[in-house]
Write a protein that holds these residues in place. Structure first.
Motif, mmCIF file in Angstrom:
data_model
loop_
_atom_site.group_PDB
_atom_site.id
_atom_site.type_symbol
_atom_site.label_atom_id
_atom_site.label_comp_id
_atom_site.label_asym_id
_atom_site.label_seq_id
_atom_site.Cartn_x
_atom_site.Cartn_y
_atom_site.Cartn_z
ATOM 1 N N PRO A 135 0.777 -1.267 -0.125
ATOM 2 C CA PRO A 135 0.046 0.039 0.043
ATOM 3 C C PRO A 135 1.009 1.289 -0.021
ATOM 4 C CG PRO A 135 -0.023 -0.936 2.191
ATOM 5 C CD PRO A 135 0.710 -1.962 1.335
ATOM 6 N N ALA A 152 -3.294 -1.396 6.488
ATOM 7 C CA ALA A 152 -3.588 -0.710 5.348
ATOM 8 C C ALA A 152 -4.893 0.165 5.545
ATOM 9 C CB ALA A 152 -3.401 -1.469 3.966
ATOM 10 N N CYS A 167 -9.403 7.214 0.426
ATOM 11 C CA CYS A 167 -8.758 6.240 1.809
ATOM 12 C C CYS A 167 -9.431 6.880 3.009
ATOM 13 C CB CYS A 167 -7.286 6.532 1.848
ATOM 14 S SG CYS A 167 -6.363 5.499 0.533
#
Length: 202
Positions: free
Chosen positions: A16, A63, A71
């Motif tokens: 990631p 992650a 995100c």
């Protein structure tokens, strides 16, 4: 808190661009040691070393979930075990060359491209200057070393080389950076650290 704009999820098996890292200085003694230390190999079991002491640490990576809005920065679950020699530490690391919104929120920046020592030092100082919310930066060198930089309250940042293990299976730059962050956040002097190496080298 969510970041914008949206980005596609990382390819399966790829590292990631950012993750929560939790460093425990009292690793649980359960299960077999991981075959690899790092993001894709599970938690990184490492040993930190100073001139006069050493001890274990476990670095867990979570992650950031990717949604349609980008995100999500949801904090990972806390540790349930008693603290070790130093308290557990959770922080956000990001790829030093990754998206700007991830770097803006990061406590730690990690370079992935190995550089010569002089160039790595310049890169570390540049990243600390450009990201005032970042405490530590790690840039890998050629071989099994890395250059570490730590922001100080006054004056220039502390910057030095750190061993990260043998050439066959060194500790990942992410694990090194996270242990440095945890060490400094707990009040340790960054100059005391000499190495962060795998506990179970391959």
């Amino acid at each position: 808190m969510t970041a914008s704009p949206a980005r596609p999820a990382a390819a399966r098996g790829a590292e990631p661009e950012a993750a929560w890292a939790t460093v425990c200085f009292r690793p649980p003694r359960t299960g077999a040691p991981p075959r690899e230390a790092g993001l894709q190999g599970g938690p990184a079991r490492v040993v930190w070393r100073t001139r006069s002491a050493h001890g274990p640490a476990l670095v867990r990576f979570d992650a950031l979930p990717v949604t349609e809005r980008g995100c999500a920065y949801r904090h990972p679950s806390p540790c349930l075990h008693p603290p070790g020699r130093l308290p557990c530490d959770t922080h956000l690391w990001a790829d030093a060359d990754g998206p700007a919104d991830l770097r803006e929120h990061a406590d730690v920046l990690v370079g992935r491209v190995p550089r010569a020592v002089a160039e790595a030092r310049r890169r570390v100082r540049f990243l600390l200057a450009e990201h005032p919310g970042c405490l530590a930066v790690v840039v890998p060198g050629f071989g099994a070393g890395c250059v570490v930089g730590v922001r100080r309250a006054a004056g220039d940042p502390w910057c030095a080389g750190l061993e990260r293990g043998g050439p066959r299976a060194p500790a990942s730059p992410q694990a090194v950076a996270s242990v440095v962050h945890a060490w400094v956040a707990a009040g340790g002097s960054p100059s005391a650290l000499r190495a962060v190496v795998p506990a179970f080298p391959g």
